[in-house]
Design an enzyme around this catalytic site. Sequence first.
Site, mmCIF file in Angstrom:
data_model
loop_
_atom_site.group_PDB
_atom_site.id
_atom_site.type_symbol
_atom_site.label_atom_id
_atom_site.label_comp_id
_atom_site.label_asym_id
_atom_site.label_seq_id
_atom_site.Cartn_x
_atom_site.Cartn_y
_atom_site.Cartn_z
ATOM 1 N N LYS A 1 0.869 -1.178 0.000
ATOM 2 C CA LYS A 1 0.000 0.000 0.000
ATOM 3 C C LYS A 1 0.904 1.225 0.000
ATOM 4 O O LYS A 1 1.425 1.646 1.020
ATOM 5 C CB LYS A 1 -0.916 0.045 1.228
ATOM 6 C CG LYS A 1 -1.991 1.117 1.060
ATOM 7 C CD LYS A 1 -2.431 1.779 2.338
ATOM 8 C CE LYS A 1 -1.512 2.835 2.848
ATOM 9 N NZ LYS A 1 -1.342 4.026 1.995
ATOM 10 N N GLU B 1 10.372 1.655 10.002
ATOM 11 C CA GLU B 1 11.396 2.646 9.612
ATOM 12 C C GLU B 1 10.737 4.008 9.748
ATOM 13 O O GLU B 1 9.947 4.420 8.886
ATOM 14 C CB GLU B 1 11.845 2.403 8.166
ATOM 15 C CG GLU B 1 12.463 1.037 7.918
ATOM 16 C CD GLU B 1 13.828 0.876 8.573
ATOM 17 O OE1 GLU B 1 14.407 1.881 9.031
ATOM 18 O OE2 GLU B 1 14.303 -0.270 8.652
ATOM 19 N N CYS C 1 14.052 11.216 5.643
ATOM 20 C CA CYS C 1 14.014 10.803 7.043
ATOM 21 C C CYS C 1 15.343 11.050 7.747
ATOM 22 O O CYS C 1 15.388 11.350 8.923
ATOM 23 C CB CYS C 1 13.654 9.328 7.130
ATOM 24 S SG CYS C 1 14.745 8.286 6.145
ATOM 25 N N GLU D 1 10.745 16.649 13.798
ATOM 26 C CA GLU D 1 11.111 16.473 12.393
ATOM 27 C C GLU D 1 10.329 17.535 11.598
ATOM 28 O O GLU D 1 9.089 17.527 11.601
ATOM 29 C CB GLU D 1 10.702 15.064 11.959
ATOM 30 C CG GLU D 1 11.097 14.728 10.549
ATOM 31 C CD GLU D 1 10.708 13.292 10.183
ATOM 32 O OE1 GLU D 1 9.567 12.892 10.455
ATOM 33 O OE2 GLU D 1 11.552 12.587 9.611
#
Length: 489
Positions: free
Chosen positions: A183, A257, A291, A391
């Site tokens: 997905k 992750e 990331c 982040e």
Amino acid sequence: MSFDAEITALQVDQSFIAGHWCVPVLDKGFDLFDPASETAVGRAHLCGITELDRAVQAAQAVLKNGWGRQDIANRLVYLDRLIEALDRNRLLLARSISAEVGSPIDFALAQQVGTAIGHLQATQAAAQTISQDRTPDPAKPTHRERYEPVGVAAMITPWNWPLNQIALKFGAALVAGCPMILKPSEYTPRTSVLFARCVQEIGLPHGTFNMLLGGAELGAAMSSYQGIDLVSFTGSTDVGRKISLAAAPDFKRCILELGGKSPNILFENCQVETAVQQGLAHCFRNAGQSCNAASLMLVQDGIYDQVLVLAKQDADQTRMGPPSENGSHLGPVISKAQYDRVQVLIQSGIDQGARLIAGGLGRADGFKQGFYVRPTVFADVTPDMRIAKEEIFGPVQSIMKFSHEKQAVDYVNSQDHGLAAYIQSSDDEQADRVSQQLNVGLIQINGTSRLPGAPFGGTRQSGIGRESGIWGIRAYQEVKSISGVARQV
Ligand code: NAD
């Protein structure tokens, strides 16, 4: 600059299930926008439980037919073919990523597509070094370790490196023998459809690879669905936590992750100009949407003022441009939601007292439309500020001062995230010592990139597990311990 017409024409109304393209039964869509012009560019048709159930059944049938018991070499044939198909479609894939994500075309081609193919090649190489059976002690050949696929794998991926994340999971699951239900992010359906078309070309048994276009709801359903044995997720820490909880009652294996806030430690003995130039480039690459972006620069006090001058110069000179244009400029961020989130965080930096030395609020100079964030640098950032901890996922560099090595190490190890850390030092012993002390998954010293196939993943709130190379393959395998042989009669 108009959205790539050939890419716009790609159909995103069907998903790939059991070897066929199918229109989902529910009329549920996700509106798509061009990040460079903010105009609407179509609607992806999203799958629901009906399609998930069909995909799970198809994947389970593949497993029952002994897909996972075949020799690895049989499955590697398909990996060869996929690498060839992706290679042939490099430019189209890059144009799709560029149009959907906003990554400038040269970056999309060399980095986004190039790295994805590189991961598959590294998986191919790693697969040559392992076997399904291992005898740990050659003197006792009746004692064996047998590596088997975990089962049906759900793979949920983000939009920021859309092909790369899919490739990492696909290669590992294929080698391990896990049938897959992918997905991808609802923001990058065209790139996912192109990938699935390449997979269709290679002739895998129907049901081995299924690709369901879908959003959060479908991802949530997959995480707890009966018949799925493993969930491999790349995305934000918040969603990773939800997936972990949803998968827990059935003890589904999770590979997570997640996000990062990766420090770049500049010791005063480093090559300052190179360190600042490389550090900013790393923080800003893909418009800050990586990331492992080196988004927090920790600078030793002896070089702090010099670093600020250089960082301001670099940020002011960073060129912005449309995704379709050749060159090493930065493009827009992917969406209005992402643009707004970055603006909120820039505002928080100002409100919490950080010193804005480059960029700031609002659209980048020279653009009347598009989600172009100004390359931004904050100095005098302190640990309590949101821009130190969160982040940002935009081209925003936070700079914080430190005095002693131990202070920098303790600070990094006290943070929520533990994905990557970057060390800039011309003292080898120091670089080595610090690399041993930092509790993170990836460490890069003086700008040296990882080898293809090196383990990739983080600690703490950056996730659980590793992808890439041999570690990626093992994540999709169970190991069975076998001792003894059948008695002769
Ligand atoms: P996201 O977490 O919002 O979405 C990722 C995927 O999860 C999408 O496919 C989305 O549809 C799906 N999803 C959303 N809610 C869900 C739910 N409740 N249950 C199951 N699935 C759900 O992340 P994003 O905005 O697409 O990507 C950016 C994030 O990904 C950043 O935090 C970035 O750091 C992270 N990321 C991590 C790595 C890594 O290797 N550590 C690599 C790339 C990106």
